[in-house]
Scaffold this active site. Structure first.
Site, PDB file in Angstrom:
ATOM      1  N   PRO A  27      12.837  36.866  41.634  1.00 53.00           N
ATOM      2  CG  PRO A  27      10.506  37.012  41.729  1.00 53.00           C
ATOM      3  CD  PRO A  27      11.662  36.048  41.921  1.00 53.00           C
ATOM      4  CB  CYS A  28      15.671  40.757  43.807  1.00 54.11           C
ATOM      5  SG  CYS A  28      16.824  40.799  42.429  1.00 54.11           S
TER       6      CYS A  28
END
Length: 158
Positions: free
Chosen positions: A121-122
């Site tokens: 989850p950047c």
């Protein structure tokens, strides 16, 4: 390496992987891509878990991942996976968690090279002032994903 294309609320996603694991989940903004009618066996779990995520039934992914990158990039990507659903972290906090406040730019660069969108989850990394900073999938998608994961969705007044 097997490939599949799935449609999601944030657009078309290209999934690539093999028996070693999921190698990439990338946004595709092209018009002539055909949605996969049959998902290759190696990608079925990833596609299924992504659909569950978008249906609001999944907050964590349980997949074998095999992104290609440097040792430092992989360390950053592992750190990204520690950010809980509905939470955010800024780049300075990430550098601190990596053990060196001076690696903020390197951490930001590695974050931007993350090949497995959403699952790693950047999108949960924001600027120190709370602003939405760059996102390979586009800021409109980052905004959508953060609002989707928000524990307190905005209510309308009327």
């Amino acid at each position: 390496m097997k490939t599949a294309y799935i449609n999601t609320p944030v657009g078309l996603l290209e999934l690539k992987g093999d028996a070693e694991g999921l190698a990439s989940v990338l946004f595709k903004d092209v018009e002539n891509v055909v949605i996969s009618e049959k998902i290759p066996t190696e990608l079925r779990d990833a596609a299924s878990q992504l659909w569950e995520y978008f249906e609001g039934k999944r907050k964590e992914f349980n997949l074998k991942l095999s992104p290609e990158g440097t040792d430092f990039q992989k360390k950053v990507w592992e750190q990204l996976q520690q950010i809980p659903f509905g939470k955010t972290m800024n780049y300075q906090q990430m550098a601190n968690k990596l053990g060196d406040p001076k690696v903020i730019r390197a951490a930001a660069s590695a974050n931007g090279k993350n090949p497995i969108s959403i699952i790693i989850p950047c999108h949960r990394v924001i600027g120190s002032d709370g602003s939405l900073t760059g996102y390979a999938g586009g800021l409109h998608r980052k905004k959508w994903l953060l609002e989707f994961e928000s524990p307190a969705p905005q209510q309308t007044l009327f």
